[in-house]
Design a protein around this motif. Structure first.
Motif, PDB file in Angstrom:
ATOM      1  N   ASP A  41       0.956  -1.248   0.124  1.00 40.53           N
ATOM      2  CA  ASP A  41       0.034  -0.111  -0.152  1.00 40.53           C
ATOM      3  C   ASP A  41       0.658   1.292  -0.067  1.00 40.53           C
ATOM      4  O   ASP A  41       1.755   1.517   0.993  1.00 40.53           O
ATOM      5  N   PRO A  42       0.917   2.216  -1.027  1.00 42.83           N
ATOM      6  CA  PRO A  42       1.452   3.511  -1.053  1.00 42.83           C
ATOM      7  C   PRO A  42       1.698   4.353   0.226  1.00 42.83           C
ATOM      8  O   PRO A  42       2.427   4.978   0.746  1.00 42.83           O
ATOM      9  N   LEU A  43       0.388   4.195   0.950  1.00 44.78           N
ATOM     10  CA  LEU A  43       0.058   5.020   2.063  1.00 44.78           C
ATOM     11  C   LEU A  43       1.160   4.439   3.113  1.00 44.78           C
ATOM     12  O   LEU A  43       1.286   5.296   4.203  1.00 44.78           O
ATOM     13  N   LEU A  44       1.593   3.255   3.094  1.00 44.12           N
ATOM     14  CA  LEU A  44       2.302   2.714   4.008  1.00 44.12           C
ATOM     15  C   LEU A  44       3.923   2.941   3.944  1.00 44.12           C
ATOM     16  O   LEU A  44       4.621   2.441   4.800  1.00 44.12           O
ATOM     17  N   PRO A  69       8.075  12.244   7.005  1.00 47.03           N
ATOM     18  CA  PRO A  69       7.655  13.688   6.837  1.00 47.03           C
ATOM     19  C   PRO A  69       6.811  14.003   5.478  1.00 47.03           C
ATOM     20  O   PRO A  69       6.015  14.688   5.703  1.00 47.03           O
ATOM     21  N   GLU A  70       7.114  13.305   4.483  1.00 45.14           N
ATOM     22  CA  GLU A  70       6.101  13.404   3.402  1.00 45.14           C
ATOM     23  C   GLU A  70       4.953  13.116   3.487  1.00 45.14           C
ATOM     24  O   GLU A  70       4.035  13.382   2.556  1.00 45.14           O
ATOM     25  N   LEU A  71       4.390  12.387   4.374  1.00 50.34           N
ATOM     26  CA  LEU A  71       3.040  11.895   4.641  1.00 50.34           C
ATOM     27  C   LEU A  71       2.607  12.801   5.842  1.00 50.34           C
ATOM     28  O   LEU A  71       1.132  12.570   6.114  1.00 50.34           O
ATOM     29  N   ALA A  72       3.229  13.604   6.557  1.00 52.66           N
ATOM     30  CA  ALA A  72       2.729  14.387   7.600  1.00 52.66           C
ATOM     31  C   ALA A  72       1.522  15.169   7.325  1.00 52.66           C
ATOM     32  O   ALA A  72       0.521  15.368   8.144  1.00 52.66           O
ATOM     33  N   HIS A  73       1.408  15.653   6.270  1.00 53.12           N
ATOM     34  CA  HIS A  73       0.406  16.586   5.868  1.00 53.12           C
ATOM     35  C   HIS A  73      -1.039  16.011   5.674  1.00 53.12           C
ATOM     36  O   HIS A  73      -2.057  16.386   6.004  1.00 53.12           O
ATOM     37  N   LEU A  74      -0.967  14.550   5.387  1.00 52.74           N
ATOM     38  CA  LEU A  74      -2.125  13.801   5.534  1.00 52.74           C
ATOM     39  C   LEU A  74      -2.818  13.512   6.828  1.00 52.74           C
ATOM     40  O   LEU A  74      -4.065  13.281   7.135  1.00 52.74           O
ATOM     41  N   GLY A  75      -2.003  13.524   7.873  1.00 47.29           N
ATOM     42  CA  GLY A  75      -2.320  13.132   9.276  1.00 47.29           C
ATOM     43  C   GLY A  75      -2.465  11.600   9.107  1.00 47.29           C
ATOM     44  O   GLY A  75      -2.269  10.885   8.078  1.00 47.29           O
ATOM     45  N   PRO A  76      -2.579  11.205  10.488  1.00 47.40           N
ATOM     46  CA  PRO A  76      -2.581   9.672  10.783  1.00 47.40           C
ATOM     47  C   PRO A  76      -3.973   8.932  10.616  1.00 47.40           C
ATOM     48  O   PRO A  76      -3.733   7.844  10.000  1.00 47.40           O
ATOM     49  N   ALA A  77      -4.827   9.714  10.174  1.00 46.78           N
ATOM     50  CA  ALA A  77      -6.292   8.838   9.640  1.00 46.78           C
ATOM     51  C   ALA A  77      -6.338   7.838   8.302  1.00 46.78           C
ATOM     52  O   ALA A  77      -6.526   6.904   8.627  1.00 46.78           O
ATOM     53  N   PRO A  78      -5.806   8.326   7.508  1.00 51.07           N
ATOM     54  CA  PRO A  78      -5.461   7.634   6.349  1.00 51.07           C
ATOM     55  C   PRO A  78      -4.675   6.344   6.321  1.00 51.07           C
ATOM     56  O   PRO A  78      -4.824   5.111   5.957  1.00 51.07           O
ATOM     57  N   VAL A  79      -3.564   6.546   7.142  1.00 42.85           N
ATOM     58  CA  VAL A  79      -2.553   5.573   7.340  1.00 42.85           C
ATOM     59  C   VAL A  79      -3.111   4.581   8.509  1.00 42.85           C
ATOM     60  O   VAL A  79      -3.015   3.286   8.227  1.00 42.85           O
ATOM     61  N   GLU A  80      -3.989   5.139   9.368  1.00 44.10           N
ATOM     62  CA  GLU A  80      -4.286   4.030  10.330  1.00 44.10           C
ATOM     63  C   GLU A  80      -5.276   3.340   9.464  1.00 44.10           C
ATOM     64  O   GLU A  80      -5.514   1.925   9.877  1.00 44.10           O
ATOM     65  N   GLU A  81      -6.160   3.749   8.558  1.00 42.76           N
ATOM     66  CA  GLU A  81      -7.103   2.804   7.747  1.00 42.76           C
ATOM     67  C   GLU A  81      -6.568   1.853   6.871  1.00 42.76           C
ATOM     68  O   GLU A  81      -6.720   0.618   7.123  1.00 42.76           O
ATOM     69  N   ALA A  82      -5.214   2.357   6.231  1.00 40.03           N
ATOM     70  CA  ALA A  82      -4.398   1.497   5.457  1.00 40.03           C
ATOM     71  C   ALA A  82      -3.789   0.302   6.192  1.00 40.03           C
ATOM     72  O   ALA A  82      -3.789  -0.877   6.253  1.00 40.03           O
ATOM     73  N   LEU A  83      -3.458   0.625   7.656  1.00 39.45           N
ATOM     74  CA  LEU A  83      -3.011  -0.382   8.586  1.00 39.45           C
ATOM     75  C   LEU A  83      -4.065  -1.489   8.998  1.00 39.45           C
ATOM     76  O   LEU A  83      -3.634  -2.579   9.195  1.00 39.45           O
ATOM     77  N   LYS A  84      -5.329  -0.947   9.264  1.00 40.39           N
ATOM     78  CA  LYS A  84      -6.491  -1.665   9.486  1.00 40.39           C
ATOM     79  C   LYS A  84      -6.715  -2.797   8.416  1.00 40.39           C
ATOM     80  O   LYS A  84      -6.787  -4.009   8.505  1.00 40.39           O
ATOM     81  N   VAL A 111       2.124   7.502  16.871  1.00 41.02           N
ATOM     82  CA  VAL A 111       3.110   8.399  17.704  1.00 41.02           C
ATOM     83  C   VAL A 111       3.676   9.668  17.459  1.00 41.02           C
ATOM     84  O   VAL A 111       4.003  10.540  18.183  1.00 41.02           O
ATOM     85  N   GLY A 112       3.957   9.701  15.830  1.00 39.22           N
ATOM     86  CA  GLY A 112       4.180  11.269  15.396  1.00 39.22           C
ATOM     87  C   GLY A 112       5.011  10.878  14.295  1.00 39.22           C
ATOM     88  O   GLY A 112       4.799   9.805  13.654  1.00 39.22           O
ATOM     89  N   VAL A 113       5.558  12.101  13.919  1.00 39.12           N
ATOM     90  CA  VAL A 113       6.311  12.085  12.625  1.00 39.12           C
ATOM     91  C   VAL A 113       8.012  11.700  12.796  1.00 39.12           C
ATOM     92  O   VAL A 113       8.444  12.234  13.549  1.00 39.12           O
ATOM     93  N   SER A 114       8.283  10.899  11.924  1.00 40.96           N
ATOM     94  CA  SER A 114       9.559  10.429  12.029  1.00 40.96           C
ATOM     95  C   SER A 114      10.626  11.585  11.394  1.00 40.96           C
ATOM     96  O   SER A 114      10.194  12.550  10.460  1.00 40.96           O
ATOM     97  N   GLN A 115      11.554  11.846  12.238  1.00 44.52           N
ATOM     98  CA  GLN A 115      12.581  13.021  11.919  1.00 44.52           C
ATOM     99  C   GLN A 115      13.615  12.227  10.965  1.00 44.52           C
ATOM    100  O   GLN A 115      14.578  13.095  10.545  1.00 44.52           O
ATOM    101  N   GLU A 116      13.913  10.958  10.854  1.00 41.69           N
ATOM    102  CA  GLU A 116      14.914  10.406  10.186  1.00 41.69           C
ATOM    103  C   GLU A 116      14.800  10.817   8.728  1.00 41.69           C
ATOM    104  O   GLU A 116      16.062  11.016   8.104  1.00 41.69           O
ATOM    105  N   SER A 117      13.702  10.669   7.797  1.00 40.81           N
ATOM    106  CA  SER A 117      13.905  10.984   6.537  1.00 40.81           C
ATOM    107  C   SER A 117      14.428  12.299   6.298  1.00 40.81           C
ATOM    108  O   SER A 117      15.183  12.543   5.306  1.00 40.81           O
ATOM    109  N   ALA A 118      13.958  13.262   7.271  1.00 43.05           N
ATOM    110  CA  ALA A 118      13.995  14.715   7.029  1.00 43.05           C
ATOM    111  C   ALA A 118      15.850  14.786   7.251  1.00 43.05           C
ATOM    112  O   ALA A 118      16.382  15.614   6.376  1.00 43.05           O
TER     113      ALA A 118
END
Length: 129
Positions: A41-44, A69-84, A111-118
């Motif tokens: 899933d691209p969202l993951l 960081p590149e998915l931070a603007h979406l917020g966690p909701a779409p990713v949580e759905e993809a994880l479900k 938990v938050g936005v990863s800082q590693e990619s940035a």
């Protein structure tokens, strides 16, 4: 501030059976491996599992995750759905990869936005050495 992995006292950790800690560690390693290469899933993409907490009876596991960081603007909701949607696949892969009596139900917690990619991007852009 302590991280969730280290929030338990030394006495609490000693009271947790070694097998429970071993299973929790194996689950973390296997789920992390799945996130690095098995989920389509691209969202993951870029989402990381940062922690796992297995209930004493082994029936449930709470997994902390971070967004890149590149998915931070979406917020966690779409990713949580993809994880479900992906949780059944993840559980089936855990069942095949690990020798467990039962594979726990998975609950993902943002938990938050990863800082590693940035940081990686900054270093790739050629900062001064």
């Amino acid at each position: 501030m302590t991280s969730s992995k280290h929030s338990r006292s030394h006495a609490e950790i000693e009271s947790i059976p070694a097998r429970h800690l071993r299973v929790q560690s194996l689950l973390f390693q296997e789920v992390s491996r799945l996130f690095r290469g098995e989920l389509t899933d691209p969202l993951l993409e870029g989402v990381s599992v940062t922690s796992i907490e297995l209930t004493p009876d082994g029936r449930n596991a709470r997994l902390g995750f971070t967004l890149p960081p590149e998915l931070a603007h979406l917020g966690p909701a779409p990713v949580e759905e993809a994880l479900k949607r992906a949780s059944g696949f993840i559980r089936s892969q855990l069942a095949m990869g690990l020798d467990l009596k039962r594979v726990p139900h998975l609950r993902f917690v943002y938990v938050g936005v990863s800082q590693e990619s940035a940081w990686d991007e900054e270093s790739e852009e050629g900062g001064e050495a």
